[in-house]
Write an enzyme that holds these catalytic residues in place. Sequence first.
Site, PDB file in Angstrom:
ATOM      1  N   ASP A   1       2.795  -1.657 -10.180  1.00  0.00           N
ATOM      2  CA  ASP A   1       3.104  -2.728  -9.231  1.00  0.00           C
ATOM      3  C   ASP A   1       2.405  -2.438  -7.916  1.00  0.00           C
ATOM      4  OD1 ASP A   1       4.188  -5.137  -8.421  1.00  0.00           O
ATOM      5  OD2 ASP A   1       6.168  -4.326  -7.979  1.00  0.00           O
ATOM      6  N   GLY A   2       2.164  -3.507  -7.171  1.00  0.00           N
ATOM      7  CA  GLY A   2       1.598  -3.404  -5.838  1.00  0.00           C
ATOM      8  C   GLY A   2       2.453  -4.174  -4.859  1.00  0.00           C
TER       9      GLY A   2
ATOM     10  N   GLU B   1      -2.195  -4.189  -6.561  1.00  0.00           N
ATOM     11  CA  GLU B   1      -1.888  -4.357  -7.989  1.00  0.00           C
ATOM     12  C   GLU B   1      -2.958  -3.670  -8.839  1.00  0.00           C
ATOM     13  OE1 GLU B   1       0.814  -5.611  -9.295  1.00  0.00           O
ATOM     14  OE2 GLU B   1       1.652  -7.014  -7.840  1.00  0.00           O
TER      15      GLU B   1
ATOM     16  N   ASP C   1       3.436  -7.039 -13.416  1.00  0.00           N
ATOM     17  CA  ASP C   1       3.914  -8.383 -13.077  1.00  0.00           C
ATOM     18  C   ASP C   1       2.806  -9.208 -12.423  1.00  0.00           C
ATOM     19  OD1 ASP C   1       3.822  -7.367 -10.474  1.00  0.00           O
ATOM     20  OD2 ASP C   1       5.991  -7.336 -10.226  1.00  0.00           O
TER      21      ASP C   1
ATOM     22  N   HIS D   1      10.752  -8.667 -10.637  1.00  0.00           N
ATOM     23  CA  HIS D   1      12.069  -8.831  -9.999  1.00  0.00           C
ATOM     24  C   HIS D   1      13.065  -9.518 -10.935  1.00  0.00           C
ATOM     25  CE1 HIS D   1       9.939  -7.562  -6.439  1.00  0.00           C
ATOM     26  NE2 HIS D   1       9.059  -8.524  -6.651  1.00  0.00           N
TER      27      HIS D   1
ATOM     28  N   ASP E   1       8.154  -1.258  -8.183  1.00  0.00           N
ATOM     29  CA  ASP E   1       8.240  -2.017  -6.939  1.00  0.00           C
ATOM     30  C   ASP E   1       8.737  -1.109  -5.808  1.00  0.00           C
ATOM     31  OD1 ASP E   1       8.261  -4.610  -5.414  1.00  0.00           O
ATOM     32  OD2 ASP E   1      10.395  -4.096  -5.284  1.00  0.00           O
TER      33      ASP E   1
END
Length: 150
Positions: free
Chosen positions: A9-10, A47, A69, A124, A134
């Site tokens: 994740d970023g 990301e 994501d 999320h 995250d």
Amino acid sequence: MRTVTIYTDGACSGNPGPGGWGAVLICGEQYKELYGGESPTTNQRMELTAAVQALTALKQPCAVELYSDSAYLVNAFNQRWLDNWQKNGWLNAKKQPVENQDLWRSLLELSARHQVRWLKVKGHAGDKYNERCDALARQGIPDGRQNSDC
């Protein structure tokens, strides 16, 4: 060939702004977390950086299931955007230079070393590893001091 599951994740505080990336690598009973950040940057760069850093951390060729994501990241591979960009001299459908070419080139090189399946996970939405990534990405966002734990 070892099988590794990776989540990435970023995050960015402002876009552009200071950003962070996070990754979780799982191989059997082994579990590793990575994170870092840079400023200024964009969410998309973070990301991609998360995926680059995670794949770079693998010490040997592996069968990888990489969950993100980021539709930008996953679709570039699964919908063959990268193939088209390369054929078109790194121009996108609007005939503009593809952004983040340095990271895309790194991902192509790393993907050639490993057998990577690019998988989309809803962000999320309660997936524990996506949520952990995250948190790691947010932890990596520079706040005036460099993160030396990555």
